[in-house]
Design a protein around this motif. Structure first.
Motif, PDB file in Angstrom:
ATOM      1  N   ARG A   1       0.858  -1.191   0.000  1.00  0.00           N
ATOM      2  CA  ARG A   1       0.000   0.000   0.000  1.00  0.00           C
ATOM      3  C   ARG A   1       0.891   1.237   0.000  1.00  0.00           C
ATOM      4  N   VAL A   2       0.532   2.219  -0.765  1.00  0.00           N
ATOM      5  CA  VAL A   2       1.256   3.495  -0.719  1.00  0.00           C
ATOM      6  C   VAL A   2       0.261   4.584  -0.337  1.00  0.00           C
ATOM      7  N   GLU A   3       0.707   5.460   0.529  1.00  0.00           N
ATOM      8  CA  GLU A   3      -0.156   6.549   0.969  1.00  0.00           C
ATOM      9  C   GLU A   3      -0.281   7.561  -0.164  1.00  0.00           C
ATOM     10  N   GLN A   4      -1.495   7.856  -0.553  1.00  0.00           N
ATOM     11  CA  GLN A   4      -1.686   8.778  -1.675  1.00  0.00           C
ATOM     12  C   GLN A   4      -1.594  10.220  -1.215  1.00  0.00           C
ATOM     13  N   HIS A   5      -0.792  11.010  -1.946  1.00  0.00           N
ATOM     14  CA  HIS A   5      -0.516  12.382  -1.518  1.00  0.00           C
ATOM     15  C   HIS A   5      -1.195  13.438  -2.389  1.00  0.00           C
ATOM     16  N   GLY A   6      -1.045  13.309  -3.689  1.00  0.00           N
ATOM     17  CA  GLY A   6      -1.539  14.330  -4.604  1.00  0.00           C
ATOM     18  C   GLY A   6      -1.525  13.740  -6.001  1.00  0.00           C
ATOM     19  N   THR A   7      -1.770  14.551  -6.991  1.00  0.00           N
ATOM     20  CA  THR A   7      -1.774  14.051  -8.360  1.00  0.00           C
ATOM     21  C   THR A   7      -0.347  13.855  -8.862  1.00  0.00           C
ATOM     22  N   GLN A   8      -0.240  13.181 -10.002  1.00  0.00           N
ATOM     23  CA  GLN A   8       1.070  13.010 -10.640  1.00  0.00           C
ATOM     24  C   GLN A   8       1.759  14.372 -10.794  1.00  0.00           C
ATOM     25  N   ARG A   9       0.966  15.344 -11.250  1.00  0.00           N
ATOM     26  CA  ARG A   9       1.521  16.680 -11.428  1.00  0.00           C
ATOM     27  C   ARG A   9       2.009  17.244 -10.102  1.00  0.00           C
ATOM     28  N   GLU A  10       1.197  17.102  -9.053  1.00  0.00           N
ATOM     29  CA  GLU A  10       1.584  17.661  -7.761  1.00  0.00           C
ATOM     30  C   GLU A  10       2.815  16.962  -7.186  1.00  0.00           C
ATOM     31  N   VAL A  11       2.866  15.666  -7.368  1.00  0.00           N
ATOM     32  CA  VAL A  11       4.048  14.942  -6.888  1.00  0.00           C
ATOM     33  C   VAL A  11       5.294  15.474  -7.598  1.00  0.00           C
ATOM     34  N   LEU A  12       5.156  15.731  -8.874  1.00  0.00           N
ATOM     35  CA  LEU A  12       6.329  16.094  -9.655  1.00  0.00           C
ATOM     36  C   LEU A  12       6.667  17.586  -9.554  1.00  0.00           C
ATOM     37  N   VAL A  13       5.698  18.428  -9.832  1.00  0.00           N
ATOM     38  CA  VAL A  13       6.033  19.862  -9.917  1.00  0.00           C
ATOM     39  C   VAL A  13       5.145  20.749  -9.054  1.00  0.00           C
ATOM     40  N   GLY A  14       4.363  20.139  -8.152  1.00  0.00           N
ATOM     41  CA  GLY A  14       3.549  20.915  -7.236  1.00  0.00           C
ATOM     42  C   GLY A  14       2.325  21.476  -7.932  1.00  0.00           C
ATOM     43  N   PRO A  15       1.633  22.451  -7.334  1.00  0.00           N
ATOM     44  CA  PRO A  15       2.010  23.115  -6.085  1.00  0.00           C
ATOM     45  C   PRO A  15       1.823  22.184  -4.891  1.00  0.00           C
ATOM     46  N   SER A  16       2.558  22.492  -3.844  1.00  0.00           N
ATOM     47  CA  SER A  16       2.504  21.660  -2.668  1.00  0.00           C
ATOM     48  C   SER A  16       2.252  22.508  -1.437  1.00  0.00           C
ATOM     49  N   ASP A  17       1.401  22.004  -0.605  1.00  0.00           N
ATOM     50  CA  ASP A  17       1.070  22.696   0.629  1.00  0.00           C
ATOM     51  C   ASP A  17       1.873  22.096   1.782  1.00  0.00           C
ATOM     52  N   SER A  18       2.609  21.072   1.463  1.00  0.00           N
ATOM     53  CA  SER A  18       3.239  20.274   2.509  1.00  0.00           C
ATOM     54  C   SER A  18       4.740  20.552   2.555  1.00  0.00           C
ATOM     55  N   SER A  19       5.327  20.299   3.675  1.00  0.00           N
ATOM     56  CA  SER A  19       6.768  20.526   3.770  1.00  0.00           C
ATOM     57  C   SER A  19       7.526  19.227   3.961  1.00  0.00           C
ATOM     58  N   ASP A  20       6.852  18.087   3.739  1.00  0.00           N
ATOM     59  CA  ASP A  20       7.558  16.834   3.996  1.00  0.00           C
ATOM     60  C   ASP A  20       8.370  16.365   2.807  1.00  0.00           C
ATOM     61  N   GLY A  21       8.330  17.104   1.724  1.00  0.00           N
ATOM     62  CA  GLY A  21       9.207  16.802   0.609  1.00  0.00           C
ATOM     63  C   GLY A  21       8.715  15.721  -0.326  1.00  0.00           C
ATOM     64  N   ARG A  22       7.491  15.214  -0.098  1.00  0.00           N
ATOM     65  CA  ARG A  22       6.985  14.137  -0.950  1.00  0.00           C
ATOM     66  C   ARG A  22       6.166  14.658  -2.131  1.00  0.00           C
ATOM     67  N   LEU A  23       5.875  15.941  -2.093  1.00  0.00           N
ATOM     68  CA  LEU A  23       5.220  16.565  -3.239  1.00  0.00           C
ATOM     69  C   LEU A  23       6.203  17.569  -3.842  1.00  0.00           C
TER      70      LEU A  23
END
Lengths: 379, 379, 379, 379
Positions: free
Chosen positions: A320-342
């Motif tokens: 299982r992988v925890e889902q974070h955001g879309t492919q686009r968000e994972v790659l180039v953001g935008p990201s609201d998070s500071s954990d570095g996974r987006l």
């Protein structure tokens, strides 16, 4: 050089993981928008130094196009479900809904369906039709049989990949009298760039470079859940593997004048990991789990390696992988998070800006600090 | 010297965090009341070697006065809420009551309100009116625009601070033809002491010293939750960063006869951390989270870095901090606790007494032990 | 020798904790009953190399007798509750029943009751009356005032102990003109063996030896819950501290012909810890928490250091200790458990037998392995 | 060579555990079916380099036969329940049903029943009757008394094993005037191969080799739950112990021309651990807990070492083991899992294939990387 006495009768060498490293900022910083993340591979130019790993949970013919648009290079597993089922939708649905206990076993059953060479051609053409670079992955076991169809389908770029790939693999046949399989013979038949791996040592990297490959994958990327190191005790921590392969690249360049690209393969989770891999010497990275974690990834919350689909050892489980955001968000953001996974590429860009480097080649020269201690909890 | 082979093609250097160090008691101990914690910065004398970090969650115009009375130096973020809202009370109230999930996003909205230069002047004057040293922090991006108003407001001390600050920052404008931004030109225009940072390397520290700064901040202090190292892979463990900057200070002193102060910035939680930073070479420390944790801190249980307020990467989140005691208790006690998070200056004083050192300058000579092992659980 | 570059401007030395060490069995093993654990201190012979730490939670006049019978040496805190209250039973009862939140604060109140010098004499005589060796502990601050009464009470052995003790302590008085306090002058006035500490460095140990002490305590034993290292950043990991003091002992022996005993003080939990301390060079160990954990210890499930009772920093809290067995079981078994917290001396004996050493002096020569890795989970 | 200064007065040596190592793939890989796992011990050939440890929870006369069929060598504890009870079924039933709190104590009671020499003979004959190699384990204390009966029963292979075994053990008798017990005298009386251990150092291994033993056990295998290192502080991390013994084997081979086999004993959980042990120099491994975890193991979910059954220190407790699969599945699969606890021999085979080695002797030459960092979480 760097030799460690494990005991009186055996020595070893210290190896380093990416998580043991930090990058030292140089004396000059720069704006993030001045950082150039582009790179070229035998005439193909990519805006981002990132490849999507050839896993059914990561790359489909459809999302390969969007990945290409974002600036990366998506590699389709040509022995995956798309090459086994005319319409794999039902298989993907079933996997997404499987309970954890039975997922891995059922997965192997679904992959019992044989690879259909016509489908392989069809999938390659579908990617090409989308306008994306058509890159596909094949295991060394199948490359011989599939080669003519790959040429026929006008594949743009070929990845030959297994957990550990050597330039010369000894099989029963070869052992019974013939020569070991020789990657070189296959690679020379192809007009397109070939990427081969994974490997984890100076010698293995050097021999793979000598096959004529355009790029060598470094790491143990195909083993989704770190099967290799834990189950077999085999492997080299990624920072050391990349730095060793970098030395092989220097020697190969010196001997032949040819620069072979290094793709760090697996084991990276954050933009910081990507930055560290490049600072160690990688030209680009191949990502699996971080992309499988995209909400629009084919795996829909599950990730499995090609190896998971095979009956023989090593087994790799469906995780299982925890889902974070879309492919686009994972790659180039935008990201609201500071954990570095987006926004992995935005993080890489910032790392380079903060450190004062403008291009990937320059960034490979960045000074590194080894610090095994826990670096969390700063304020 | 200290070089480590990461792999055949890349070397690094070992870096140390403060938590890997302990201070060796010398052969003579002394009473804690004989220890002198005072230090001077270009004519300003402070009883305690501690600066309050320029974060809205740490310093307000009001509590800057009480911090000054205790003997420290509070630095107001001149681009914070106090410079954006005539009455920021509502904004602080809202942040305090936000649920964790939405805090960081809403924070960024609140900081969309533009900086009002008149308010900047007003805030500086308010601090001056309280009798405290008026110290304010500005980012390199805004220093040019704000400079005349800072002079007008008679700011006592200026801090120019960003996550990683270099003496020469390359921007689009400068890259398009002009020269890179040159901190030196700004610093020379000011009569007041300027503190600049943060930096983490010998070269960066040396170049910042050459700008004419009175003090250099060392560390990755502005990244509240260790964003820098984790997300970007960029950074140097604090003990090594301080010790490298100390070498730069020695060289700069040798070349110019000018002693530039080192302020360890961020990553310290206990009095022991402060003691270790000084033993490594810091003249004083800048604290964020430990002060945000005071029950009377503006953040009221939340802490966020200036960087959290900006839209661009790096993002830093708004974090919860466990509240321990008042600003006074955090700084000078009294403390009922033995976890080192209260009475930071009393702990520093005791560390010096136990180790037998009378002044901060002497304490910088303390012998250090590197011990990565877990030191807890002694009896 | 062993120098580590923390950064360009500061070096340190690597220090080791006991938990990083294992003892290498020699080529000859022996039966556990052939191992001799006895040692002598200036004419006093003890069957076991263990001292009970001078904490009210560990040693009472009553259980000092039983500890003596078992073969150890119990040290009574001569500034503890027994010297402050004619009948301290009520105070002990109250402490045992205090809720955790208020225990430390109330403890300090209970110790506000002044030390009654007549009670000090009475307690020493009570221990003597039981037939046990009467050993008592005094802080350097009080030794001058108490000395005549200790002589009057015919104390057998004196321990002068504080968190960090140096041979020359600078106080306000001494700084104002006089000489620093000189332990030597006190120690020479006494006919009985004096034990002094704790110290953690070669220089400090050497200077304490030169005071004429019969034994030097090594470690940070008085800080019950590791206050010293965590709160102040001050301290040296115990294995290194002992090994450094051992070098001081060798030098002192060479210079004077006098063998000063080393007592490892604090930070040991299991028989293995005791064994490692001795292999590093200790002649005996002083235990606090492991003995406070005895079901018949005065602390009745709580443990606090003398330092906990004082108002000044460092504070040490009153902690809960998990009760395992009786004093006898903790020391010499029998034990049903394999976690090493019971039968400490049996474990030490087995360690020596397994390693093939017959006496404590021989065991100090045991070969050591440094292994920071987790050694649990073997099969 | 590799000396570490623990402190000024004591040095040590760095030791490595198997979990700190990974194996570097060579430049040539091979098919798993081409890997040969067989080895020989004085005329006995085994298809798998694995011994089942002499614990009642691991080996019964019945499952020794199935283990033999799979290709391994099962060693029966000749002082276990099978040698104490004509029908031990009731004892095994009772142990399986005991609550955790009382299991260890009751276990010791059950082992109070004396060893019946006739039963010893009977059990050996039962194993022989099954067609399996009859291997049995005896402690040094009992070898003298049992020797004639072992010869009578025609034992195929003898294991003399205790937590730490030295060639010369000093007992009360020997200390009172006679010679220390001399293993050599017993071993020379036997025509069958003798395996002795465990030992953990170069000197101890060398002396055990000189007794004429066919193989030496290396490690602290008999202490089920790591009692040795934790409780006594005695032991050497397994990788270093094996590598030291390997050097002893080289010296012994050079001096005598005799190759003594090394059996890594205990502390291995996965196929990767087995692979690492062999790469360090082991010829085979002895497994306890991983086999006790088989659903058809005699321990039925519990595991205890022979040492658990004895009254004297060291005590070892009876522990719960998580049951994974059958003996066959643990050893040779098939396995659905990727955690490496099933199909240990398949994992070893894959490790060798991936690394490119064909035989165990070749695999001992594999290049090793030391990497203390956490290697989990790769993708």
């Amino acid at each position: 050089m760097g030799e460690i006495e494990i005991g009186l009768g055996k020595a070893g060498r210290r190896g380093y993981g990416l998580d043991e490293l930090t990058i030292v900022p140089s004396r000059r910083t720069r704006d993030a928008e001045l950082v150039d993340l582009s790179w070229e591979l035998q005439g193909y130019r990519f805006e981002l130094p990132v490849l999507a790993a050839p896993c059914d949970s990561v790359v489909s013919p459809t999302n390969a196009a969007s990945f290409d648009e974002l600036g990366g290079l998506a590699v389709l597993d040509l022995e995956g479900l798309w090459s086994r089922y005319a319409d794999p939708a039902a298989a993907f649905d079933e996997i997404a809904d499987l309970p954890d206990e039975t997922a891995s076993a059922r997965l192997r059953e679904l992959y019992q369906q044989p690879v259909d060479h016509d489908l392989v051609v069809e999938r390659i053409r579908a990617v090409r039709a989308s306008g994306a670079v058509a890159a596909g992955s094949v295991t060394p076991q199948r490359i011989e049989a599939l080669l003519p169809r790959l040429v026929e389908a006008e594949l743009d770029m070929l990845v030959i990949r297994s957990t550990v790939l050597s330039a010369e693999h000894v099989t029963k046949t070869s052992a019974d009298g013939g020569e070991p399989l020789n990657l070189k013979t296959f690679i020379r038949q192809l007009d397109v760039p070939v990427l081969v791996g994974s490997c984890t040592s100076y010698q293995a990297a050097l021999h793979l470079m000598r096959t004529g490959a355009a790029a060598v994958l470094v790491g143990v990327g195909t083993a989704v859940d770190a099967t290799t190191a834990d189950t077999f005790g085999v492997g080299v921590p990624l920072a050391t593997a990349i730095a060793d392969a970098r030395a092989a690249r220097m020697r190969h360049l010196d001997e032949t004048g040819v620069y072979v690209h290094l793709i760090a393969d697996g084991g990276m989770h954050t933009g910081g990991d990507v930055a560290r891999a490049i600072a160690c010497g990688a030209d680009a990275v191949m990502l699996g789990a971080p992309l499988a974690a995209a909400s629009d990834a084919p795996g829909r919350g599950r990730h499995w390696a090609p190896v998971a689909a095979r009956a023989e050892v090593p087994h790799s489980t469906c995780v299982r992988v925890e889902q974070h955001g879309t492919q686009r968000e994972v790659l180039v953001g935008p990201s609201d998070s500071s954990d570095g996974r987006l926004d992995l590429m935005g993080s890489l860009r910032s790392a380079m800006a903060l450190s004062g480097y403008e291009s990937l080649k320059e960034f490979q020269k960045a000074e590194l600090i080894v610090s095994p201690g826990d670096r969390r909890g700063q304020s």
